[in-house]
Design an enzyme around this catalytic site. Sequence first.
Site, PDB file in Angstrom:
ATOM      1  N   LYS A 175     -13.197  -8.046  -7.549  1.00  0.00           N
ATOM      2  CA  LYS A 175     -13.586  -8.500  -6.220  1.00  0.00           C
ATOM      3  C   LYS A 175     -15.020  -9.014  -6.267  1.00  0.00           C
ATOM      4  O   LYS A 175     -15.885  -8.381  -6.872  1.00  0.00           O
ATOM      5  CB  LYS A 175     -13.437  -7.361  -5.205  1.00  0.00           C
ATOM      6  CG  LYS A 175     -12.003  -6.848  -5.130  1.00  0.00           C
ATOM      7  CD  LYS A 175     -11.822  -5.694  -4.164  1.00  0.00           C
ATOM      8  CE  LYS A 175     -10.356  -5.261  -4.128  1.00  0.00           C
ATOM      9  NZ  LYS A 175     -10.110  -4.133  -3.203  1.00  0.00           N
ATOM     10  N   LYS A 195       0.840  -1.191   0.000  1.00  0.00           N
ATOM     11  CA  LYS A 195       0.000   0.000   0.000  1.00  0.00           C
ATOM     12  C   LYS A 195       0.882   1.250   0.000  1.00  0.00           C
ATOM     13  O   LYS A 195       1.845   1.348   0.769  1.00  0.00           O
ATOM     14  CB  LYS A 195      -0.917   0.011   1.223  1.00  0.00           C
ATOM     15  CG  LYS A 195      -2.004  -1.066   1.195  1.00  0.00           C
ATOM     16  CD  LYS A 195      -3.069  -0.749   0.165  1.00  0.00           C
ATOM     17  CE  LYS A 195      -4.218  -1.742   0.229  1.00  0.00           C
ATOM     18  NZ  LYS A 195      -5.299  -1.402  -0.727  1.00  0.00           N
TER      19      LYS A 195
END
EC number: 4.2.1.113
Length: 330
Positions: A212, A109
């Site tokens: 997703k 991240k």
Amino acid sequence: MPILPALDDLLAEVHVVTLPMRVRFRGITHREVVLLHGPAGWGEFAPFPEYDDDESAAWLHSAIEAAWTGFPEQVRTRVAVNATVPAVAPSQVSSVLARFPGARTAKVKVAEKGQSLVDDVRRVAAVREYIPNVRIDANGGWTVEEAVRALCVLSADVPLEYAEQPCASVEELVEVRRRLPEVRIAADESIRRADDPLRVARMGGLDVAVVKVAPLGGVQALLSLAADLESFGVPLVVSSALDSAVGMSAGLAAAASLPNLELACGLGTGGFFETDVAPTPDFVDGTLAVGRIAPDLLRLRRLAARDDRTRWWIERLRRCYAVLTSDAAT
């Protein structure tokens, strides 16, 4: 859309739980999820609190599919998974990576609010000491100029596998990709939070599609999108929406059903919970086994959300169900 079960059937066995997290991830330290039990097993409804009812309804449809319909035939029994490194200090990287034994790819991240590019560079460097193959995820946090500068720096010595959602809009992704053709660009939010998930592919804004299950409305919806993306020659990475073990089993089922799966998937985030609703599957050589997960009833009782949060989620479920029934009627 399949015929929906009655609302009373959905609410016949509902558990709202709060999962404490080991580290802050996506700005939260606790993850609330709703688990539904139906004739096919368990499903998970857990849209993030800021999502409106129209967007959240897809997550409910995914939960209903898992619990009432089940998953399609699968072509693999294990799925390669990347390590996921939140926006932690370099000193914490080794302990995070220890939760992903055998992983050959790490997603890091970056572009965290309150941090700088220097923080990102140091974190990526710390990860590369253990796992050289790195992909980064900015969650749309950069402008085009910031993205170009950051990606040049982060890929200066060792190429990135790809940069996920460096900017928020499709137009910005197209521009970054035009200016940095040597860096592969992946789209996440530009697919799962878009009215037209294929727009980013048609405009040439991606090299990799991150998909997703829950935000797309279920495993079948993901597989349908995958078939559409195949004509663009775009590889897929199935990823988690910070799911519990129940939600993760749906992601693994989707990944196991894809005819082609060349890249590691982002389905290893269960290790970020101090306690999950079921034992987390063991990593074996950087892979996770595919299979249905049933929550442990003792854990459900221990992790039960406060009464006010349970009421909040049940009311939200009712509103999202109303959205689904309205869509089915049109």
